[in-house]
Design a protein around this motif. Structure first.
Motif, PDB file in Angstrom:
ATOM      1  N   GLY A 114       0.801  -1.211   0.000  1.00  0.00           N
ATOM      2  CA  GLY A 114       0.000   0.000   0.000  1.00  0.00           C
ATOM      3  C   GLY A 114       0.831   1.257   0.000  1.00  0.00           C
ATOM      4  N   LEU A 115       0.141   2.363   0.046  1.00  0.00           N
ATOM      5  CA  LEU A 115       0.739   3.683   0.040  1.00  0.00           C
ATOM      6  C   LEU A 115       0.084   4.505   1.138  1.00  0.00           C
ATOM      7  CD1 LEU A 115       2.492   5.841  -1.459  1.00  0.00           C
ATOM      8  CD2 LEU A 115       0.445   6.380  -2.776  1.00  0.00           C
ATOM      9  N   LEU A 116       0.894   5.200   1.916  1.00  0.00           N
ATOM     10  CA  LEU A 116       0.384   6.047   2.990  1.00  0.00           C
ATOM     11  C   LEU A 116       0.180   7.467   2.460  1.00  0.00           C
ATOM     12  CD1 LEU A 116      -0.240   6.330   6.068  1.00  0.00           C
ATOM     13  CD2 LEU A 116       2.149   7.049   6.324  1.00  0.00           C
ATOM     14  N   VAL A 117      -0.994   8.037   2.751  1.00  0.00           N
ATOM     15  CA  VAL A 117      -1.297   9.411   2.380  1.00  0.00           C
ATOM     16  C   VAL A 117      -1.887  10.133   3.592  1.00  0.00           C
ATOM     17  CG1 VAL A 117      -1.746   8.854  -0.062  1.00  0.00           C
ATOM     18  CG2 VAL A 117      -3.650   8.905   1.563  1.00  0.00           C
ATOM     19  N   SER A 118      -1.886  11.442   3.539  1.00  0.00           N
ATOM     20  CA  SER A 118      -2.620  12.288   4.481  1.00  0.00           C
ATOM     21  C   SER A 118      -3.540  13.141   3.618  1.00  0.00           C
ATOM     22  CB  SER A 118      -1.684  13.190   5.274  1.00  0.00           C
ATOM     23  OG  SER A 118      -0.786  12.430   6.045  1.00  0.00           O
TER      24      SER A 118
END
Length: 193
Positions: A88-92
């Protein structure tokens, strides 16, 4: 509004000082509107990320900034991701405001799910502070948008957060409505956990 077949929205990197200031103001306005509803969402960390050299992507509606997100392509979240495996990819993301028709949050969510699926990721990850007043109101809205909230955890820095995940899913509609530059979403090296 664009003509048929012409995307109305554009996802573009936010790079200039003026664009970062506009994105920071967008965060502060969303947080102010949340506070008006009794949801005390802290803005400082997200505003600092937007103003820094972090990778920020803006959603523009006919040239006007409507939403934005910060991409954390190299960050791993061992404090909770081992319990919930998958690439996955972490975003804010600028948090949506309950009761307001937030097309930007909806479009960003759809686009993120589609983009992740195109690149063989399983999840998009996001962390929201766990100790929010009226936390459940915000989480209910995020669930309606497709985010799944997981049990709160404590990060290495001591902050309690509620991890959210969005399943990667091919959704062609956002690609019709949204033009995205090739560097709008930097992706991590895919690796199994």
């Amino acid at each position: 509004m664009g003509s048929v077949g012409t995307p109305v929205y554009a996802l573009l990197p936010v790079r200039t000082g003026a664009a970062r200031a506009e994105a920071a103001a967008l965060v502060q306005e969303a947080v102010r509107q949340l506070a008006d509803q009794g949801i005390d969402y802290p803005a400082d960390q997200l505003v600092d990320l937007v103003r820094s050299h972090a990778t920020v992507t803006g959603l523009y509606d006919e040239g006007e900034l409507a939403g934005c997100l910060v991409v954390h392509p190299g960050e791993d979240r061992p404090h909770w991701s081992r319990a919930f495996p998958g690439t996955g990819l972490l975003v804010s993301v600028v948090p949506p405001v309950p009761g307001r028709d937030d097309q930007a949050a909806r479009l960003l969510t759809l686009w993120l799910a589609d983009r992740a699926a195109q690149h063989c990721l399983e999840w998009i990850w996001w962390e929201v502070p766990a100790g929010l007043q009226r936390r459940e109101t915000l989480l209910a809205l995020l669930r309606d948008l497709g985010w799944e909230d997981l049990p709160p955890v404590r990060r290495a820095d001591g902050q309690r957060v509620t991890p959210l995940r969005l399943r990667a899913d091919r959704r062609p509609a956002p690609t019709v409505a949204i033009f995205a530059s090739a560097d709008a979403l930097p992706l991590p090296t895919v690796r199994a956990r």
